[in-house]
Every structure is written in C-alpha cells, then in structure tokens.
Scaffold this motif. Structure first.
Motif, PDB file in Angstrom:
ATOM      1  N   GLU A   6      77.823 -51.088  34.011  1.00  0.00           N
ATOM      2  CA  GLU A   6      76.874 -50.713  32.977  1.00  0.00           C
ATOM      3  C   GLU A   6      75.770 -51.754  32.838  1.00  0.00           C
ATOM      4  OE1 GLU A   6      78.948 -50.040  29.386  1.00  0.00           O
ATOM      5  OE2 GLU A   6      80.018 -48.275  30.098  1.00  0.00           O
ATOM      6  N   THR A   7      76.046 -52.963  33.281  1.00  0.00           N
ATOM      7  CA  THR A   7      75.059 -54.031  33.176  1.00  0.00           C
ATOM      8  C   THR A   7      75.088 -54.862  34.434  1.00  0.00           C
ATOM      9  OG1 THR A   7      74.399 -56.012  31.982  1.00  0.00           O
ATOM     10  CG2 THR A   7      76.741 -55.497  31.989  1.00  0.00           C
ATOM     11  N   GLU A   8      73.942 -55.429  34.773  1.00  0.00           N
ATOM     12  CA  GLU A   8      73.855 -56.299  35.939  1.00  0.00           C
ATOM     13  C   GLU A   8      73.736 -57.763  35.510  1.00  0.00           C
ATOM     14  OE1 GLU A   8      74.243 -55.294  39.020  1.00  0.00           O
ATOM     15  OE2 GLU A   8      74.454 -53.229  38.373  1.00  0.00           O
ATOM     16  N   LYS A   9      73.976 -58.038  34.229  1.00  0.00           N
ATOM     17  CA  LYS A   9      73.772 -59.383  33.712  1.00  0.00           C
ATOM     18  C   LYS A   9      74.909 -60.340  34.056  1.00  0.00           C
ATOM     19  CE  LYS A   9      70.841 -57.950  29.853  1.00  0.00           C
ATOM     20  NZ  LYS A   9      70.667 -57.949  28.376  1.00  0.00           N
ATOM     21  N   GLY A  10      76.092 -59.823  34.287  1.00  0.00           N
ATOM     22  CA  GLY A  10      77.228 -60.678  34.570  1.00  0.00           C
ATOM     23  C   GLY A  10      77.215 -61.184  35.998  1.00  0.00           C
ATOM     24  N   SER A  11      77.967 -62.244  36.236  1.00  0.00           N
ATOM     25  CA  SER A  11      78.077 -62.793  37.585  1.00  0.00           C
ATOM     26  C   SER A  11      79.185 -62.086  38.357  1.00  0.00           C
ATOM     27  CB  SER A  11      78.383 -64.290  37.517  1.00  0.00           C
ATOM     28  OG  SER A  11      79.684 -64.497  36.986  1.00  0.00           O
ATOM     29  N   GLU A  12      79.147 -62.254  39.691  1.00  0.00           N
ATOM     30  CA  GLU A  12      80.207 -61.685  40.524  1.00  0.00           C
ATOM     31  C   GLU A  12      81.562 -62.279  40.142  1.00  0.00           C
ATOM     32  OE1 GLU A  12      77.355 -62.813  41.664  1.00  0.00           O
ATOM     33  OE2 GLU A  12      76.406 -61.130  42.697  1.00  0.00           O
ATOM     34  N   ILE A  13      81.572 -63.542  39.747  1.00  0.00           N
ATOM     35  CA  ILE A  13      82.823 -64.188  39.345  1.00  0.00           C
ATOM     36  C   ILE A  13      83.392 -63.514  38.100  1.00  0.00           C
ATOM     37  CG2 ILE A  13      83.907 -66.337  38.606  1.00  0.00           C
ATOM     38  CD1 ILE A  13      83.082 -66.464  41.483  1.00  0.00           C
ATOM     39  N   VAL A  52      79.977 -62.903  46.603  1.00  0.00           N
ATOM     40  CA  VAL A  52      79.973 -64.355  46.409  1.00  0.00           C
ATOM     41  C   VAL A  52      79.602 -65.050  47.721  1.00  0.00           C
ATOM     42  CG1 VAL A  52      81.418 -66.373  45.933  1.00  0.00           C
ATOM     43  CG2 VAL A  52      81.631 -64.330  44.512  1.00  0.00           C
ATOM     44  N   LEU A  53      80.199 -64.617  48.824  1.00  0.00           N
ATOM     45  CA  LEU A  53      79.919 -65.223  50.129  1.00  0.00           C
ATOM     46  C   LEU A  53      78.474 -64.996  50.552  1.00  0.00           C
ATOM     47  CD1 LEU A  53      83.199 -64.335  52.061  1.00  0.00           C
ATOM     48  CD2 LEU A  53      82.596 -66.506  50.979  1.00  0.00           C
ATOM     49  N   ASP A  54      77.877 -63.877  50.105  1.00  0.00           N
ATOM     50  CA  ASP A  54      76.472 -63.621  50.418  1.00  0.00           C
ATOM     51  C   ASP A  54      75.567 -64.731  49.905  1.00  0.00           C
ATOM     52  OD1 ASP A  54      76.735 -61.301  51.848  1.00  0.00           O
ATOM     53  OD2 ASP A  54      76.411 -59.965  50.145  1.00  0.00           O
ATOM     54  N   LEU A 179      75.028 -68.303  41.913  1.00  0.00           N
ATOM     55  CA  LEU A 179      76.228 -67.652  41.390  1.00  0.00           C
ATOM     56  C   LEU A 179      76.115 -67.262  39.923  1.00  0.00           C
ATOM     57  CD1 LEU A 179      79.373 -69.498  42.829  1.00  0.00           C
ATOM     58  CD2 LEU A 179      78.612 -67.166  43.282  1.00  0.00           C
ATOM     59  N   LYS A 180      75.376 -68.043  39.154  1.00  0.00           N
ATOM     60  CA  LYS A 180      75.365 -67.810  37.709  1.00  0.00           C
ATOM     61  C   LYS A 180      74.150 -66.988  37.290  1.00  0.00           C
ATOM     62  CE  LYS A 180      72.912 -72.098  36.644  1.00  0.00           C
ATOM     63  NZ  LYS A 180      72.948 -73.407  36.002  1.00  0.00           N
ATOM     64  N   PRO A 181      74.307 -66.148  36.248  1.00  0.00           N
ATOM     65  CA  PRO A 181      73.150 -65.451  35.674  1.00  0.00           C
ATOM     66  C   PRO A 181      72.150 -66.463  35.122  1.00  0.00           C
ATOM     67  CG  PRO A 181      75.216 -64.497  34.910  1.00  0.00           C
ATOM     68  CD  PRO A 181      75.563 -65.777  35.617  1.00  0.00           C
ATOM     69  N   LYS A 182      70.916 -66.045  34.945  1.00  0.00           N
ATOM     70  CA  LYS A 182      69.863 -66.975  34.521  1.00  0.00           C
ATOM     71  C   LYS A 182      70.145 -67.615  33.165  1.00  0.00           C
ATOM     72  CE  LYS A 182      66.164 -64.765  37.169  1.00  0.00           C
ATOM     73  NZ  LYS A 182      64.854 -64.074  37.103  1.00  0.00           N
ATOM     74  N   ASN A 186      76.036 -74.294  33.626  1.00  0.00           N
ATOM     75  CA  ASN A 186      77.003 -74.669  34.659  1.00  0.00           C
ATOM     76  C   ASN A 186      78.426 -74.730  34.128  1.00  0.00           C
ATOM     77  OD1 ASN A 186      74.811 -74.874  36.303  1.00  0.00           O
ATOM     78  ND2 ASN A 186      75.081 -77.033  36.839  1.00  0.00           N
ATOM     79  N   ASP A 187      78.579 -75.185  32.890  1.00  0.00           N
ATOM     80  CA  ASP A 187      79.920 -75.305  32.314  1.00  0.00           C
ATOM     81  C   ASP A 187      80.602 -73.945  32.203  1.00  0.00           C
ATOM     82  OD1 ASP A 187      79.649 -78.022  32.098  1.00  0.00           O
ATOM     83  OD2 ASP A 187      79.067 -78.000  29.989  1.00  0.00           O
ATOM     84  N   THR A 188      79.832 -72.935  31.811  1.00  0.00           N
ATOM     85  CA  THR A 188      80.396 -71.588  31.695  1.00  0.00           C
ATOM     86  C   THR A 188      80.811 -71.060  33.059  1.00  0.00           C
ATOM     87  OG1 THR A 188      79.029 -71.116  29.758  1.00  0.00           O
ATOM     88  CG2 THR A 188      79.963 -69.223  30.917  1.00  0.00           C
ATOM     89  N   LEU A 189      79.965 -71.291  34.058  1.00  0.00           N
ATOM     90  CA  LEU A 189      80.305 -70.852  35.414  1.00  0.00           C
ATOM     91  C   LEU A 189      81.555 -71.570  35.908  1.00  0.00           C
ATOM     92  CD1 LEU A 189      79.634 -69.227  37.980  1.00  0.00           C
ATOM     93  CD2 LEU A 189      78.257 -71.188  38.736  1.00  0.00           C
ATOM     94  N   THR A 190      81.657 -72.866  35.641  1.00  0.00           N
ATOM     95  CA  THR A 190      82.836 -73.630  36.047  1.00  0.00           C
ATOM     96  C   THR A 190      84.100 -73.063  35.404  1.00  0.00           C
ATOM     97  OG1 THR A 190      81.562 -75.663  36.373  1.00  0.00           O
ATOM     98  CG2 THR A 190      83.937 -75.900  36.045  1.00  0.00           C
ATOM     99  N   GLU A 191      84.020 -72.744  34.127  1.00  0.00           N
ATOM    100  CA  GLU A 191      85.160 -72.141  33.421  1.00  0.00           C
ATOM    101  C   GLU A 191      85.542 -70.803  34.053  1.00  0.00           C
ATOM    102  OE1 GLU A 191      84.082 -71.848  29.349  1.00  0.00           O
ATOM    103  OE2 GLU A 191      84.028 -74.019  29.020  1.00  0.00           O
ATOM    104  N   ASP A 192      84.533 -70.017  34.408  1.00  0.00           N
ATOM    105  CA  ASP A 192      84.798 -68.719  35.042  1.00  0.00           C
ATOM    106  C   ASP A 192      85.469 -68.901  36.401  1.00  0.00           C
ATOM    107  OD1 ASP A 192      83.752 -67.324  32.923  1.00  0.00           O
ATOM    108  OD2 ASP A 192      81.778 -67.015  33.838  1.00  0.00           O
TER     109      ASP A 192
END
Length: 222
Positions: A6-13, A52-54, A179-182, A186-192
């Motif tokens: 429904e949204t493209e805002k989230g990351s692949e992770i 992710v590999l892309d 990897l992360k949305p705009k 970085n901390d949020t991505l690391t947690e994910d």
C-alpha cells in the motif's frame, strides 16, 4: 512473486521483517508440526533479499540471478498445487521419494541455495551492524567466504572472484543510505537490521536441520 504494497515508504528490511513475522506466525500455529516452512512467505522473503542485494550493484548480479531462478522454480511447483505444496518440507519429501532431490532442476536444490543466499545476507548485515566503518568490498568478500564459497565448485568461485574484482561495490555509507527511506536515520535502520537478523537466524537453523535430515546440507555446485 511480490506482494502488493500500500505504500512505498518502507525499506526492504522492514518489509522483510513483516514477511518473516508472518512466516514465524504460520510456523508456530497449532495446525502444523515442527517440520513446516511456509512456501510463499519464504519466497517473499527471498524476493525482498534480492532487492537488498540490488543496492550493492552489479557485483551481486550472479547471486541475484541465482536467487531469482530458484524462487521461480519453487514458485512454479507451488502454483501447480498450492494446497499440496504450501509447505516446503512436503516438496522435499516428494522429491526424495521420487529420487529427484539431487537433480539439477529440483526444488530441493533450489531450496538449498536460497537458504545459503539468506545465510550470506545475514552474514553481510551482521558485519555492517557490528562495524559500519568496514569497507563494503571486504564485508562482501568475508560474507561470501564463510557462507557460499565452501559449497561452490571452482567454476562458481572463479565467477564470483572476477565479479568482486571489478570493484563496482559502493562504499558502506552509500549502501546504508540506499537501504533506508529518506526520512529514516541510521539508528532506526540498524535496529531494523538487528530485528531482521534475530528473526531469520532461528528459521535458518531449523531449515539446516531439515536439510541435514534429507542429506542435502552438503550439496555442492560445479
């Protein structure tokens, strides 16, 4: 095979975490025994790993193609009878009974290599989480050496060496930014990434136990 989002805002992770959570929920339901790996959720996770590999770029083209081909092979089998093949273990059982498990086009072999590709992804993300300053090229090499290289024959190993030698891998900071949305830090991505790893590792451990049971854990390529 991709789910509609429904949204493209989230990351692949983040999406991978959702799919893993669903997979685990299905696995732990009262309707299934311990030897149960839901086929479609597993394939969804693999498709997200491709995305992710892309982010690593052309260097991962061979691995990406392998994952895509193996996903499609299992997907075709599942589509032939969704109810019968909703459990990947049932596919292994059928091919083992038919004597086809070790053939080149078997779903069993596809499952083995998808599992190893997930293992590679976990190893790579673990290195990035542990040391964001490590060179991406080195992280990819180390992850490959401990997860995929032991099972590759000399042809496959040579192909990967040539690709990595092209030095088309982005630096670690660029990879993290991709990897992360705009609007994410970085901390949020690391947690994910840590959540993704913590969810996937136990699933991989169970899968390797199943592969050992069917004598597929030592399968090598050319």
């Amino acid at each position: 095979m991709k789910r509609k989002r429904e949204t493209e805002k989230g990351s692949e992770i983040k999406y991978a975490i959702e799919e893993l959570s669903l997979l685990i929920q299905l696995k732990t339901s009262d309707n299934h025994d311990a030897a149960y790996i839901p086929t479609r959720p597993f394939l969804y996770v693999c498709n997200l790993v491709i995305q992710v590999l892309d982010k690593i770029g052309p260097t991962m083209a061979v691995l990406r193609q392998d994952i895509n081909q193996n996903v499609k092979r299992i997907e075709m089998q599942c589509d032939s009878d969704s109810s019968l093949y909703s459990n990947l273990v049932d596919i292994l059982k059928k091919e083992a009974d038919d004597g086809n498990a070790r053939k080149g086009t078997s779903c069993s072999k596809a499952f083995v290599w998808l599992t190893r590709s997930l293992d590679f992804t976990v190893a790579l993300l673990q290195r990035i989480v542990k040391d964001p300053g490590q060179e991406m090229e080195e992280a990819v090499k180390e992850s490959y050496n401990i997860t995929l290289k032991p099972w590759h024959g000399w042809i496959s190993s040579a192909a990967y060496r040539v690709i990595v030698a092209l030095k088309l891998i982005p630096d670690t900071k660029t990879f993290i930014d991709l990897l992360k949305p705009k609007d994410e830090n970085n901390d949020t991505l690391t947690e994910d990434m840590e959540t993704f790893i913590s969810l996937l590792v136990p699933v991989l451990e169970e899968i390797y136990s199943i592969l050992t049971l069917y004598r597929l854990d030592k399968l090598k390529s050319t």
